[in-house]
Enzyme design. Sequence first.
Site, PDB file in Angstrom:
ATOM      1  N   SER A   1     -18.896  24.543   0.277  1.00 41.90           N
ATOM      2  CA  SER A   1     -19.606  24.035  -0.899  1.00 41.90           C
ATOM      3  C   SER A   1     -19.805  25.112  -1.971  1.00 41.90           C
ATOM      4  O   SER A   1     -20.202  24.790  -3.089  1.00 41.90           O
ATOM      5  CB  SER A   1     -20.969  23.458  -0.490  1.00 41.90           C
ATOM      6  OG  SER A   1     -21.794  24.476   0.045  1.00 41.90           O
ATOM      7  N   LYS A   5     -30.389  21.120  -2.856  1.00 43.90           N
ATOM      8  CA  LYS A   5     -29.863  22.274  -3.578  1.00 43.90           C
ATOM      9  C   LYS A   5     -30.405  22.331  -5.003  1.00 43.90           C
ATOM     10  O   LYS A   5     -30.827  23.390  -5.484  1.00 43.90           O
ATOM     11  CB  LYS A   5     -28.334  22.224  -3.585  1.00 43.90           C
ATOM     12  CG  LYS A   5     -27.715  22.462  -2.212  1.00 43.90           C
ATOM     13  CD  LYS A   5     -26.203  22.334  -2.234  1.00 43.90           C
ATOM     14  CE  LYS A   5     -25.594  22.626  -0.872  1.00 43.90           C
ATOM     15  NZ  LYS A   5     -24.129  22.502  -0.846  1.00 43.90           N
TER      16      LYS A   5
END
Length: 802
Positions: A652, A695
């Site tokens: 990611s 996030k």
Amino acid sequence: MKKSPLSPSQLYKSCNLGQLNFTSTEELEDLELLVGQERAMEAIKFGIRIRKSGYNIFAMAPDGTGKLTTVKQLAEHEASRQPVPFDWCYVHNFSQPAKPTAIHLEPGQGRGFQRDMAELIDELSVAIPAAFDGDEYRSRAGELESESRQREATEINRLREEAEQARIIFTETATGYAFLPADENNEPLTPEQFNKLDKEQQHKFHETVLDLQERVQAAIKKFPVWRKETKRKLQALNREVAELAVNHSIDELKEKYAKWQPVLNYLNAVQKDIIEHVRDFIPHSEKVLSFMELPQDPNPFKRYQVNLMVDRSQKRSAPVVCEDLPNYGNLLGRIDHQAHMGSLVTDFTMIKPGAFHKANGGYLIIDARKVLMQPYAWETLKRTLQSGEIRIESLERALSLISTSSLEPEPIPLEIKVILLGDPLIYYLLSFYDPEFQDFFKIAADFAESVDRKNNSMEYARLLATIARREKLKPLSQQAVARVIEHSARMSGDAEKLLTHLRSIKDLLTESDYWATENSHTHIAQSDVQQAIDQKIHRLDKVRERLYQTIQRGTIMIATDGKVIGQINGLSVLQLGEFAFGQPSRITATTRMGNGKVVDIERETELGGAIHSKGVLILSSFIASRYARSTPFSLSASLVFEQSYGHVEGDSASLAELCAILSSLAQIPLRQDLAMTGSVNQLGLVQPIGGVNEKIEGFFDVCSAKGLTGTQGVIIPASNVPYLMLRWDVVHAAESGQFHIYAVSTVDQALELLSDCEVGEADQQGQYPPATFNGKIDAQLRQFTSLKLAFGGKESDADKGN
């Protein structure tokens, strides 16, 4: 063209109150089954109804999803359409006592048969002693004994008379019979008188005594034969009396169970055994005959009891059994023992049923993890299903660890449908490692962890109402239901899905009910649900709080303003039990002339996982394919997660890593007030990642602590936009222009946001405009190539000179 931030409506998908046509959940009916599990329910129904060997079911779903409730409801619904199976019992085997006999009866008859046998023995315990205590029996038995004694006495008297005629006195002594010579007055001769007789008389007496002794011995040898004959006559009399006392009661039971041949066979054996052991029915205090005074068993009637293993008298349908502890004994049943005079003894009445007995003819539900954790339980489950019968034996005997004598109950035929519940991982591991698994569990029912949110709001509201009623919680208001639905979407990680993990939903409702009580609310309100969510986060976020404190104090270096070359804020997610939160990480890259290798420092230090390493290799492929298709790839780059002291896994951060490398190459600084997440492929397309909400919120919390400037934000993959369910404070900050979320589809879009510089597109000759981001990268790589060629030529000239 520079990307615009996402609108607040894209950051959070609110629940449409217009779809909730109620004021509170009190108005809603219960929901019998889970929402949106049609695929799994169809599989379970198919597996339940198909009557073929091996078509047992494995229900795949994580713990807490409510699969047990659903499976049990479906099994009970199908069981209600099926007849009640047989009762089963064990009885004594009179021909082979170590092998008890299994008998099946119509549902509910087992209890009656057990009661009938107990009443039979009680009745005979009175009738038999009464029969043997009657005048007729005493008279006939007395006649037989008197006749036997008279016969012996007649034989002895005849010999006595013959002895008297021969002037011999015939007497009985403690050791037998004695013969003495007598005079004319029939008085015994003394030894002196006998010696005075002439030799002929003495010889005659000797001859006579020897003859009498031989005849007495011959007579005595006849006595045991006569006594045996008398005993047989007495036994015949006893049998006749016993049959008269027993047959009437037994015949009534035979007539009652005439349709069940196994019961008739057993009653015939009972009848024969009672007659043969009729002395067991005579109390110790009533010693009617000498041959009845033998030692008696302390409980001689125990062998006539019925051990009812399975009683269906209270059932109205086929059984559905959930075995919570599926070990060897609980599945197959067991044979108990009791201590007696220093040793362990057992009999057929100590045979105990297992889950297979209780569920025989119906459905057995077992947790797969639990049965796999119990020693030999899994193999026992498969062996029993394969044999189609329940064979009870101790585990020690099954493993040949002991060879002592024990019971071997007759196996009971098994007709059952087994439903295993377990995590999908267990199913796939069993499928891979156990070659027999697919032979026994051909049906896989895969439960969805989430369902579509569209058009399911009312069904979900009914689910909440059902949980609240079953758990005796306060009803939920319309706004509270909407908040639970929104949080459910958040927990599922997808704004367009709803979580089906019932344990998490039930916990949320239980805690909301507590806060509703604390706040004196009659119904669970939206504020109560939010308070429950906030309080749970507060209980679990100690690690997050300390981590963010270290960032705020500068211990962990995260910049939230300014621009830096080759440096970017990446985002990752930490999962600690039930709580997950985002963690910003500084990623730096350096570039130099080299041989086309991108060094992943995390991998070199064995702190990077395989997926992360794969992502880094993709970066070098992208750079080479875009900028060095016709020239040597003369670049060396190094990547690292700064201040990373643990394992790094996942791809990611590959988009952020690529941007850092390109920034270092182009010597163009990147904005530090933006953080980035997303993976990238070899074509430069941005791919979705997980944990997008956490996030974004992680970087927002860091920026908030340092002070929002109005320019800060997060770059995410465009394909992650449908997953967004951000916290309200993040949404409000975006709405007021204090924080921004950008969605990108390509690397170029991300570079443009990070650098505020035009990226540039290649012309037909593959050349980029010099002033653009790509143009500067292309120029730098060409310079590296020229320098490499120049250094290579000088080295060759030096070699020639030598």
